[in-house]
Design a protein around this motif. Sequence first.
Motif, PDB file in Angstrom:
ATOM      1  N   SER A 122     -26.552  -4.022  37.540  1.00 22.64           N
ATOM      2  CA  SER A 122     -27.077  -3.870  38.904  1.00 22.64           C
ATOM      3  C   SER A 122     -26.738  -2.499  39.472  1.00 22.64           C
ATOM      4  CB  SER A 122     -26.516  -4.968  39.813  1.00 22.64           C
ATOM      5  OG  SER A 122     -25.103  -4.921  39.854  1.00 22.64           O
ATOM      6  N   ALA A 123     -25.580  -1.978  39.119  1.00 29.28           N
ATOM      7  CA  ALA A 123     -25.198  -0.643  39.578  1.00 29.28           C
ATOM      8  C   ALA A 123     -26.035   0.427  38.885  1.00 29.28           C
ATOM      9  CB  ALA A 123     -23.718  -0.403  39.310  1.00 29.28           C
ATOM     10  N   LEU A 124     -26.289   0.237  37.597  1.00 27.35           N
ATOM     11  CA  LEU A 124     -27.126   1.200  36.875  1.00 27.35           C
ATOM     12  C   LEU A 124     -28.477   1.349  37.557  1.00 27.35           C
ATOM     13  CD1 LEU A 124     -26.457   0.146  33.167  1.00 27.35           C
ATOM     14  CD2 LEU A 124     -25.603   2.185  34.322  1.00 27.35           C
ATOM     15  N   ALA A 125     -29.058   0.239  37.984  1.00 27.47           N
ATOM     16  CA  ALA A 125     -30.367   0.270  38.632  1.00 27.47           C
ATOM     17  C   ALA A 125     -30.279   0.865  40.035  1.00 27.47           C
ATOM     18  CB  ALA A 125     -30.950  -1.136  38.690  1.00 27.47           C
ATOM     19  N   ALA A 126     -29.273   0.448  40.799  1.00 24.75           N
ATOM     20  CA  ALA A 126     -29.183   0.859  42.196  1.00 24.75           C
ATOM     21  C   ALA A 126     -28.812   2.329  42.361  1.00 24.75           C
ATOM     22  CB  ALA A 126     -28.154  -0.008  42.920  1.00 24.75           C
ATOM     23  N   LEU A 127     -28.030   2.861  41.446  1.00 19.59           N
ATOM     24  CA  LEU A 127     -27.505   4.225  41.600  1.00 19.59           C
ATOM     25  C   LEU A 127     -28.262   5.254  40.773  1.00 19.59           C
ATOM     26  CD1 LEU A 127     -23.688   3.352  41.472  1.00 19.59           C
ATOM     27  CD2 LEU A 127     -25.153   3.570  43.481  1.00 19.59           C
ATOM     28  N   ALA A 128     -29.308   4.840  40.097  1.00 19.99           N
ATOM     29  CA  ALA A 128     -30.025   5.753  39.194  1.00 19.99           C
ATOM     30  C   ALA A 128     -30.729   6.877  39.934  1.00 19.99           C
ATOM     31  CB  ALA A 128     -31.027   4.973  38.354  1.00 19.99           C
ATOM     32  N   PRO A 292     -16.499  -3.092  49.220  1.00 23.47           N
ATOM     33  CA  PRO A 292     -17.675  -3.772  48.654  1.00 23.47           C
ATOM     34  C   PRO A 292     -18.486  -2.854  47.740  1.00 23.47           C
ATOM     35  CG  PRO A 292     -18.166  -3.070  50.886  1.00 23.47           C
ATOM     36  CD  PRO A 292     -16.750  -2.629  50.595  1.00 23.47           C
ATOM     37  N   SER A 293     -17.824  -2.301  46.730  1.00 26.14           N
ATOM     38  CA  SER A 293     -18.419  -1.312  45.837  1.00 26.14           C
ATOM     39  C   SER A 293     -19.417  -1.951  44.880  1.00 26.14           C
ATOM     40  CB  SER A 293     -17.323  -0.626  45.014  1.00 26.14           C
ATOM     41  OG  SER A 293     -16.220  -0.296  45.822  1.00 26.14           O
ATOM     42  N   TRP A 294     -20.056  -1.095  44.080  1.00 30.59           N
ATOM     43  CA  TRP A 294     -20.952  -1.610  43.047  1.00 30.59           C
ATOM     44  C   TRP A 294     -20.167  -2.181  41.872  1.00 30.59           C
ATOM     45  CZ3 TRP A 294     -25.795  -2.992  43.437  1.00 30.59           C
ATOM     46  CH2 TRP A 294     -26.522  -2.520  44.533  1.00 30.59           C
ATOM     47  N   PHE A 295     -18.953  -1.730  41.670  1.00 32.74           N
ATOM     48  CA  PHE A 295     -18.017  -2.352  40.736  1.00 32.74           C
ATOM     49  C   PHE A 295     -16.659  -1.698  40.912  1.00 32.74           C
ATOM     50  CE2 PHE A 295     -20.028   1.106  38.371  1.00 32.74           C
ATOM     51  CZ  PHE A 295     -18.952   1.785  37.843  1.00 32.74           C
ATOM     52  N   GLU A 296     -15.601  -2.400  40.510  1.00 34.76           N
ATOM     53  CA  GLU A 296     -14.239  -1.872  40.570  1.00 34.76           C
ATOM     54  C   GLU A 296     -13.444  -2.366  39.369  1.00 34.76           C
ATOM     55  OE1 GLU A 296     -12.898   0.302  42.489  1.00 34.76           O
ATOM     56  OE2 GLU A 296     -14.443   0.464  44.053  1.00 34.76           O
ATOM     57  N   THR A 297     -12.427  -1.540  38.981  1.00 39.05           N
ATOM     58  CA  THR A 297     -11.599  -1.917  37.821  1.00 39.05           C
ATOM     59  C   THR A 297     -10.087  -1.806  38.080  1.00 39.05           C
ATOM     60  OG1 THR A 297     -11.634   0.330  36.915  1.00 39.05           O
ATOM     61  CG2 THR A 297     -13.395  -1.131  36.203  1.00 39.05           C
ATOM     62  N   PRO A 298      -9.523  -2.396  39.104  1.00 37.36           N
ATOM     63  CA  PRO A 298     -10.109  -3.282  40.104  1.00 37.36           C
ATOM     64  C   PRO A 298     -10.141  -2.662  41.498  1.00 37.36           C
ATOM     65  CG  PRO A 298      -7.805  -3.743  39.969  1.00 37.36           C
ATOM     66  CD  PRO A 298      -8.052  -2.543  39.078  1.00 37.36           C
ATOM     67  N   GLY A 299      -9.779  -1.378  41.649  1.00 34.43           N
ATOM     68  CA  GLY A 299      -9.683  -0.748  42.962  1.00 34.43           C
ATOM     69  C   GLY A 299      -8.228  -0.619  43.367  1.00 34.43           C
ATOM     70  N   LEU A 300      -7.631   0.569  43.118  1.00 37.55           N
ATOM     71  CA  LEU A 300      -6.206   0.753  43.391  1.00 37.55           C
ATOM     72  C   LEU A 300      -5.877   0.580  44.866  1.00 37.55           C
ATOM     73  CD1 LEU A 300      -5.162   3.760  41.129  1.00 37.55           C
ATOM     74  CD2 LEU A 300      -4.798   1.335  40.771  1.00 37.55           C
ATOM     75  N   ALA A 301      -6.736   1.119  45.741  1.00 39.29           N
ATOM     76  CA  ALA A 301      -6.463   1.010  47.171  1.00 39.29           C
ATOM     77  C   ALA A 301      -6.456  -0.449  47.614  1.00 39.29           C
ATOM     78  CB  ALA A 301      -7.498   1.811  47.963  1.00 39.29           C
ATOM     79  N   ALA A 302      -7.335  -1.261  47.035  1.00 34.47           N
ATOM     80  CA  ALA A 302      -7.353  -2.683  47.380  1.00 34.47           C
ATOM     81  C   ALA A 302      -6.061  -3.375  46.938  1.00 34.47           C
ATOM     82  CB  ALA A 302      -8.560  -3.362  46.749  1.00 34.47           C
ATOM     83  N   LEU A 303      -5.528  -2.988  45.774  1.00 37.58           N
ATOM     84  CA  LEU A 303      -4.258  -3.550  45.325  1.00 37.58           C
ATOM     85  C   LEU A 303      -3.121  -3.186  46.282  1.00 37.58           C
ATOM     86  CD1 LEU A 303      -3.975  -3.112  41.437  1.00 37.58           C
ATOM     87  CD2 LEU A 303      -4.072  -5.243  42.727  1.00 37.58           C
TER      88      LEU A 303
END
Length: 384
Positions: A122-128, A292-303
């Motif tokens: 979904s990110a590949l499509a939205a951010l292309a 609410p990003s397109w993906f996170e791995t997992p988001g350091l600031a959120a941790l």
Amino acid sequence: MTPPDDPANTLADRRSPSQVSSMDWLGHRSLGPIESGAVLLHAPSHAFQSPGGGEVQLARTARHLDALGVLVRPMNPWADRLEKARILHLFGMSREGLELAKVAQSRGVPVVLSPICWFEPSALAALAGSRLKAASALAAWGVRRAVPRVPGWRKELFRRSDAVLPNSEAEGEQLARLFGLDRRKLRVVPNGVEPTVLGANPEPFRALIGLDEFVLYAGRIEPRKNVLGLVKACEKTRLPLVVVGDPVPGSESYAEQCRGVPLASVTWVPRMDADDPLLASAFAAARVFALPSWFETPGLAALEAALAGCAIVITPFGCTREYFGNWAFYARPDRIQEISKALTEAWEAGRGRTELAEVVHRRYLWATVARRTAEVYDEIAPTG
């Protein structure tokens, strides 16, 4: 409390904290000749021009490895000779890293790779940027998923790596599925946080922005982070939003779009260093942290925000559920109404999410990350 006339301009003149930051420590450690047997850390040469979570991961891992007594330093490509190294540790995937891996392999130096990646269709499509590019990106992803044997530079980089350190089980499984990565190479090493946010004082940041309760976003301003979607969602809910960050090069017009949302109550604050006490103060002050990003791995600031006790709104895409479980509020990035609902629910829940904070403290401190990384080093290149 009366807010300053322009919080952004006030912060722009603020000096860095007196203590040595992780980034400064990296610069100091890269000076002088390489010590024989050192672990060399490498990120793409452009990475620290606009540092984000991957760069923080490198810097914090390095500093805590050093505290454990592991001889480690960032690689100076102009002076360091790979044959003197114990290990080459690549952070992030790049063709530049592949070329270094080839040299290391030819000289008998093991290669460790922290891929820090996620492939989200979904990110590949939205951010292309266009329908043609979106179709091309999705087609390439579909081929890779259907036929992982297809050659490519990423596949070769995995082949030349002695150990691959994904940040989650989900990331490792995706890499194995898409690239035929040998699962025996996988060693999950999570992202981490510093425990210092636990004792942070919320008042300095509250005094700076003139707000006692707010939704916080801290990170790079770019389309992948979906800051525009967050601003629009806060406009719908009428919740005050504080954005801490700068646009990455090339995303300046996107940042202007974010600033141009009518009726949105947003306070814009320039980027802070990851070690800045005022950033820790922001985590301690915020009622909700939103990513609410397109993906996170997992988001350091959120941790970090979770450890500080914020209610968390975050994307379901990536490996976020593996870290935040049922303690976070999830919202898909392309659904403004869904983000608004999650923000409202998180705001009502408020601070003091003790269960999530305890999980983060138990599993995801940088000291734990460094120990796991050191164990991988000892496994593939024992000392003594």
